[in-house]
Design a protein around this motif. Structure first.
Motif: not given
Length: 103
Positions: A10-14
Motif C-alpha cells: 500500500y502507498v499513501c501519504l499521511a
C-alpha cells in the motif's frame, strides 16, 4: 546469491485513510507492485506507507527523540496493519546474530 521476489504494498501519504485507522478503500490509498519491501512510518499522528526499492529485514525501529516509529516488512500488503509485526523467524534470527556478535 539469493533471489528476492517482488511484492505489492500500500502507498499513501499521511491522510485520513492512511493513518492508523487504515482504510485500503480510501481514494488516497493506492498500491504499488515490484516492491522489495513495504514500509510504514509513524511520526506523531502522521502515518505514510510505501513501497521500497531495496530489500529490508523485517523490523521496527523507534526513535523516541523524534516520536517516530518505522517498520519494514516483506510480504504482500503487509504495511496495512495498524502495527506491522516482525515474524518470529526474523526475530529469532536477529537475536541469534546479536548473541554471536556480542561474544
Amino acid at each position: 546469491m539469493g533471489q528476492t521476489d517482488a511484492i505489492s504494498c500500500y502507498v499513501c501519504l499521511a491522510t485520513d485513510g492512511c493513518n492508523d485507522q487504515f482504510n485500503a478503500f480510501n481514494s488516497a490509498v493506492t498500491s504499488a507492485t515490484g516492491c522489495l519491501s513495504c514500509s510504514k512510518v509513524k511520526i506523531g499522528d502522521a502515518v505514510p506507507r510505501g513501497c521500497e526499492s531495496t530489500s529490508s529485514v523485517e523490523l521496527c525501529v523507534e526513535v523516541e527523540s523524534l516520536s517516530a516509529h518505522s517498520c519494514y516488512c516483506n510480504t504482500d500488503f503487509c504495511n496495512s496493519a495498524s502495527h506491522v509485526t516482525v515474524s518470529m523467524v526474523t526475530a529469532l534470527l536477529l537475536a541469534l546474530v546479536a548473541m554471536v556478535f556480542r561474544f
